[in-house]
Each structure stands twice: as structure tokens, then as C-alpha cells.
Design a protein around this motif. Sequence first.
Motif, PDB file in Angstrom:
ATOM      1  N   VAL A  22      -1.911  -1.698  -8.333  1.00 19.75           N
ATOM      2  CA  VAL A  22      -2.614  -0.647  -7.591  1.00 19.75           C
ATOM      3  C   VAL A  22      -1.610   0.425  -7.181  1.00 19.75           C
ATOM      4  CG1 VAL A  22      -4.032  -0.095  -5.586  1.00 19.75           C
ATOM      5  CG2 VAL A  22      -4.288  -2.317  -6.717  1.00 19.75           C
ATOM      6  N   PHE A  23      -1.988   1.694  -7.347  1.00 25.32           N
ATOM      7  CA  PHE A  23      -1.157   2.820  -6.911  1.00 25.32           C
ATOM      8  C   PHE A  23      -2.003   3.717  -6.014  1.00 25.32           C
ATOM      9  CE2 PHE A  23       0.364   7.190  -7.332  1.00 25.32           C
ATOM     10  CZ  PHE A  23       1.701   7.023  -6.993  1.00 25.32           C
ATOM     11  N   ARG A  24      -1.446   4.117  -4.867  1.00 24.34           N
ATOM     12  CA  ARG A  24      -2.185   4.955  -3.923  1.00 24.34           C
ATOM     13  C   ARG A  24      -1.300   6.117  -3.467  1.00 24.34           C
ATOM     14  NH1 ARG A  24      -3.284  -0.306  -1.904  1.00 24.34           N
ATOM     15  NH2 ARG A  24      -5.470  -0.939  -2.114  1.00 24.34           N
ATOM     16  N   THR A  67      11.928   3.556   3.098  1.00 28.35           N
ATOM     17  CA  THR A  67      11.264   2.798   2.045  1.00 28.35           C
ATOM     18  C   THR A  67      10.989   1.380   2.537  1.00 28.35           C
ATOM     19  OG1 THR A  67      12.508   4.066   0.407  1.00 28.35           O
ATOM     20  CG2 THR A  67      11.393   2.094  -0.362  1.00 28.35           C
ATOM     21  N   LYS A  68       9.790   0.873   2.272  1.00 28.11           N
ATOM     22  CA  LYS A  68       9.411  -0.453   2.746  1.00 28.11           C
ATOM     23  C   LYS A  68       8.974  -1.330   1.573  1.00 28.11           C
ATOM     24  CE  LYS A  68       6.831  -0.662   6.383  1.00 28.11           C
ATOM     25  NZ  LYS A  68       5.615  -0.582   7.246  1.00 28.11           N
ATOM     26  N   SER A 104       4.581  -5.265  -2.696  1.00 26.79           N
ATOM     27  CA  SER A 104       4.228  -3.852  -2.562  1.00 26.79           C
ATOM     28  C   SER A 104       5.428  -3.027  -2.117  1.00 26.79           C
ATOM     29  CB  SER A 104       3.078  -3.673  -1.563  1.00 26.79           C
ATOM     30  OG  SER A 104       3.481  -4.067  -0.269  1.00 26.79           O
ATOM     31  N   MET A 105       5.340  -1.737  -2.350  1.00 27.01           N
ATOM     32  CA  MET A 105       6.362  -0.793  -1.922  1.00 27.01           C
ATOM     33  C   MET A 105       5.670   0.445  -1.359  1.00 27.01           C
ATOM     34  SD  MET A 105       9.316   1.226  -4.079  1.00 27.01           S
ATOM     35  CE  MET A 105       8.123   2.412  -4.695  1.00 27.01           C
ATOM     36  N   ALA A 140       2.556   1.496  -3.896  1.00 27.99           N
ATOM     37  CA  ALA A 140       2.351   0.779  -5.161  1.00 27.99           C
ATOM     38  C   ALA A 140       2.410  -0.714  -4.872  1.00 27.99           C
ATOM     39  CB  ALA A 140       3.412   1.169  -6.185  1.00 27.99           C
ATOM     40  N   SER A 141       1.534  -1.485  -5.518  1.00 27.89           N
ATOM     41  CA  SER A 141       1.503  -2.924  -5.258  1.00 27.89           C
ATOM     42  C   SER A 141       1.063  -3.693  -6.490  1.00 27.89           C
ATOM     43  CB  SER A 141       0.557  -3.238  -4.090  1.00 27.89           C
ATOM     44  OG  SER A 141      -0.778  -2.891  -4.417  1.00 27.89           O
ATOM     45  N   VAL A 142       1.475  -4.956  -6.532  1.00 25.51           N
ATOM     46  CA  VAL A 142       1.030  -5.905  -7.552  1.00 25.51           C
ATOM     47  C   VAL A 142       0.436  -7.086  -6.796  1.00 25.51           C
ATOM     48  CG1 VAL A 142       1.662  -7.338  -9.506  1.00 25.51           C
ATOM     49  CG2 VAL A 142       2.853  -5.175  -9.119  1.00 25.51           C
TER      50      VAL A 142
END
Length: 228
Positions: free
Chosen positions: A219-221, A173-174, A193-194, A206-208
Amino acid sequence: MSTRSRPGKAAGLLLAAMTAGAVTPAKSGEIKPYIWSFAKPSNSKYEMTVGARLPVLGQPEFGSDVTLPSALPRDSLNAPRSYVPSGTLWSKLRFSDNRKLFGLDDTGLTMRYDPQTDAATSELSAGKTFSLTGLLDFTLRDSYALSADRFEPETLSWNTKKAIELSVKSTKTKFTAAFNASLDDAAWHSSLSMEQPVSQTFRLQASVEDLQAETPTSVFRARFSRAW
């Protein structure tokens, strides 16, 4: 912190590090020759990357990123749209692992060209990783990007990005906190982001973004990729 960096000096230092360090030649059996990935980041488009990687020092890569519009359901709210593909051409150099440059764990040079807009970009990046414990890695990343439209000097612009990454070794996990500024924008922009790999070919992101704004963007990818 000043918002007006000196990309020329920083890029020069990075290039000096790239040429001064001792490296180990790449072996052909260690590098996969083909690059391929496919993703659907939204209901309105697909994204595909194709390319090739050479088994020599610096792992030169050549390829293209292609965006393919997808058909939307017939609805009065869906305006007519073009289904013409778009994309960019790119080439990359990267030094890492047992081929890393002196003092840096990861360095790279990426160049992109968009045939539709005649825009060209170049990016220099470097990263250094520290092992905090047996479970966590801490990474500092720095990058400088130059861009120009139609290769005209008067359109030259630059952007710099600083990032801090915390990686959990057991789960891969990053977590990343990033800050960037550009010649045209005096403000520093920040994001969190994660990224979580689910398998060797599938990962979730996933990021803000724009945390300093009144309405940050989420954003979710989901990305699938495979290399041969």
C-alpha cells in the motif's frame, strides 16, 4: 506466544496508569482548536477529517471522518457505483508531552461510531519512547480495541496490536513493525511500514501488510493535512 490475550486485565492496568499519574494542566494557547485534513488515497475516493480540540486536560477531540466517492472515467470495466458519502463519528482523549501520564510517554482513548452500520469501537493505547542515540528513537506501542454491532453484548469482539517503531530524528523518517491478533482470528498478522514527512502538511506512507501470507499486500499513500 499465546494468541488469546486477556484484554480486560490489560485494559484495567492501562486505565490505572491513566488515573494514577501526575499530569500538568493544558494551556489554551498550546492547543490548536480545529482539526482538518484531506487526502485522496486512490482514484475512486477522497477522505476528509473535520473536528475540534478543547484546550483542557486530556485534549478532548470530537469530529468525523468522511469518505467521498470520486467520479471514475466512463469505461465498460467500471461498474455503476454509489456516490453517497459515508463516515464515522469519533471522540478522543490523549496525554503526551508535558501532559503525559506517569511512566508512559503517550496514552490515549478513542471511541468511534458508524451511523450506517450501527457499529461502535473503543481503543486504549499506550507508548513508551527510548532514545538510542542522538540520532535515533525507539518506541514500543501497545493497544487494545473493543467493538460491537448495534451495542449488543453478544457481538462484542476484541483486537490487540503490538508495534515497534524506529525514528530517525534528523529526517523524521519512521519505520514500523507491527503485529496484531483478534478474537476471531487465531493467527498473528504482521506488517512493515515507512512514513516520511515531506513538509508540515504533506507526508508519504508505504507499507507491506500480511507478511505471513503467500501474497502480501503493498500500500502507498500520500496525505495532506492542516490544522488551525
